[in-house]
Design a protein around this motif. Structure first.
Motif, short mmCIF file in Angstrom:
data_model
loop_
_atom_site.label_atom_id
_atom_site.label_comp_id
_atom_site.label_asym_id
_atom_site.label_seq_id
_atom_site.Cartn_x
_atom_site.Cartn_y
_atom_site.Cartn_z
N ASN A 35 0.81 -1.03 -0.23
CA ASN A 35 -0.03 -0.01 0.01
C ASN A 35 0.82 1.09 0.07
OD1 ASN A 35 -2.50 1.74 -0.28
ND2 ASN A 35 -2.73 1.41 2.50
N LEU A 36 1.91 1.72 -1.11
CA LEU A 36 2.51 2.59 -0.87
C LEU A 36 2.14 3.59 -1.71
CD1 LEU A 36 5.60 3.54 -0.15
CD2 LEU A 36 6.40 2.48 -2.23
N PRO A 37 2.22 4.94 -1.30
CA PRO A 37 1.74 5.83 -2.24
C PRO A 37 3.00 6.16 -2.82
CG PRO A 37 1.09 7.00 0.09
CD PRO A 37 1.85 5.50 0.09
N PRO A 38 2.00 6.08 -5.40
CA PRO A 38 3.43 6.18 -5.78
C PRO A 38 4.21 7.53 -5.54
CG PRO A 38 1.44 5.87 -7.17
CD PRO A 38 0.92 5.93 -5.05
N THR A 39 3.92 8.16 -4.79
CA THR A 39 4.93 9.39 -4.76
C THR A 39 6.59 9.59 -4.47
OG1 THR A 39 3.22 10.03 -3.19
CG2 THR A 39 3.19 11.37 -4.96
N LEU A 40 6.22 8.01 -2.99
CA LEU A 40 7.10 7.74 -2.56
C LEU A 40 7.85 6.86 -2.62
CD1 LEU A 40 4.69 7.66 1.55
CD2 LEU A 40 6.59 9.15 -0.08
N LEU A 41 7.66 6.24 -3.94
CA LEU A 41 8.68 5.13 -5.54
C LEU A 41 9.93 5.63 -4.78
CD1 LEU A 41 6.48 4.09 -7.80
CD2 LEU A 41 8.02 2.57 -5.67
N ARG A 42 10.48 6.97 -5.03
CA ARG A 42 12.38 7.61 -5.01
C ARG A 42 12.39 7.32 -3.81
NH1 ARG A 42 11.39 12.62 -8.92
NH2 ARG A 42 9.26 12.65 -8.15
N GLU A 43 11.29 7.51 -2.71
CA GLU A 43 11.95 7.08 -0.93
C GLU A 43 12.81 6.47 -0.44
OE1 GLU A 43 13.35 9.37 2.35
OE2 GLU A 43 13.17 10.28 -0.11
N VAL A 44 11.43 6.02 -1.77
CA VAL A 44 11.66 3.80 -0.19
C VAL A 44 12.68 3.19 -1.12
CG1 VAL A 44 10.45 1.55 -0.70
CG2 VAL A 44 8.64 3.50 -0.48
N VAL A 45 12.77 3.24 -2.81
CA VAL A 45 14.10 3.28 -3.15
C VAL A 45 15.65 3.62 -2.69
CG1 VAL A 45 15.86 2.95 -5.77
CG2 VAL A 45 12.95 2.22 -5.34
N ARG A 46 15.42 4.75 -2.48
CA ARG A 46 16.87 5.88 -1.54
C ARG A 46 17.04 5.02 -0.25
NH1 ARG A 46 17.65 8.40 1.65
NH2 ARG A 46 15.89 9.36 2.57
#
Length: 287
Positions: A35-46
């Motif tokens: 349930n990850l908001p798409p706007t946080l994709l880059r932050e999760v990868v980082r």
């Protein structure tokens, strides 16, 4: 930053198996975020890069529970901002199947509001329409149990296949409907039906007498010799465009004789040409 780990974005219809897919990806060594908001994709990868290293594969589950954030999924993936090899996996199923699964789980649909469960599913299909069209891999789970879906996920993501094309060749019966996850559909009903040959009726397209009968019919070998170069050309184009999955559906009336025999033959020819091809039979044994 160079990334060796893959990013798999899991989405699709409520009740189509997102949780099962996520669990299997976790078992395969993926770091899974639900349930990850798409706007946080880059932050999760980082964060994963910093804590676990760039080789750590990641899987995130994104669905309509993300609300308005979900609308940004396609845009975020198109930006390629994560730097990772990204696969968008879409899980699909028919409305009747989804209703049955949700009722068995005794859960309301997140978009049904004060309406029926089916109303929520129809709204969800509208929201997901553009995302589905952008998916790298669509899996129809209507006729798959948990173990079969787990196997499909393992086949797709369990090996070092980032630079290879995985081709699934699936036989089916037109009377049960065309597979919704097919990239190509070929109709074998132009060949005589072994069902009307008494000694072949109770056999299947995996049995040698049926295979010999189907392949000996006028036009059968000509079809195979003409269709394989088409699949090769498209497969090469898929790889050039970064697509890693291709589904070829081969149909006949009931999915028992002609389509099964031709699916096995096409799959084997693709393997002989060096492709990672696998044959599966959706409706075999269904009658």
């Amino acid at each position: 930053m160079e990334h060796g780990g893959e990013l798999v974005v899991v989405t699709g219809m409520t009740g189509a198996g997102r949780s099962t897919a996520a669990k299997e990806l976790e078992d395969l060594g993926y770091y899974v975020v639900d349930n990850l908001p798409p706007t946080l994709l880059r932050e999760v990868v980082r964060l994963v890069d910093e804590s676990r290293g760039v080789e750590q594969p990641i899987a995130v589950v994104v669905d309509v529970r993300s609300g308005s954030f979900f609308q940004s999924l396609t845009a975020n993936l198109a930006q390629g901002a994560t730097g990772r090899n990204t696969t968008l996996l879409f899980l699909e199923a028919g409305d009747e199947v989804l209703v049955r699964r949700q009722e068995a789980a005794r859960r309301p649909h997140p978009l049904q509001g004060t309406g029926r469960l089916l109303d929520g599913l129809r709204r969800e299909r509208v929201v997901l329409r553009d995302v589905r069209s952008s998916a790298d891999l669509v899996i129809d789970t209507s006729n798959l149990n948990v173990h079969q879906l787990t196997d499909r996920i393992g086949q797709a993501f369990g090996g070092e296949q980032a630079s290879r094309l995985l081709v699934t060749v699936i036989s089916f019966g037109f009377k049960y409907g065309i597979p919704v996850d097919a990239d190509f559909v070929a109709d074998m009903r132009f060949l005589p039906n072994p069902h009307w040959v008494p000694e072949l009726r109770n056999l299947t397209g995996k049995d040698a007498p049926v295979v010999d009968y189907v392949k000996s019919q006028p036009g059968a070998m000509e079809f195979l010799d003409g269709y394989l170069p088409v699949l090769e050309r498209v497969a090469a184009g898929y790889l050039e465009q970064g697509k890693r999955f291709m589904t070829v559906a081969i149909g006949c009336t009931g999915g028992k004789h002609r389509s099964v025999a031709m699916t096995e033959e096409i799959s084997q020819r693709l393997v002989d040409l060096g492709y990672d091809a696998r044959a599966t039979h959706r409706d075999l044994g269904r009658e």
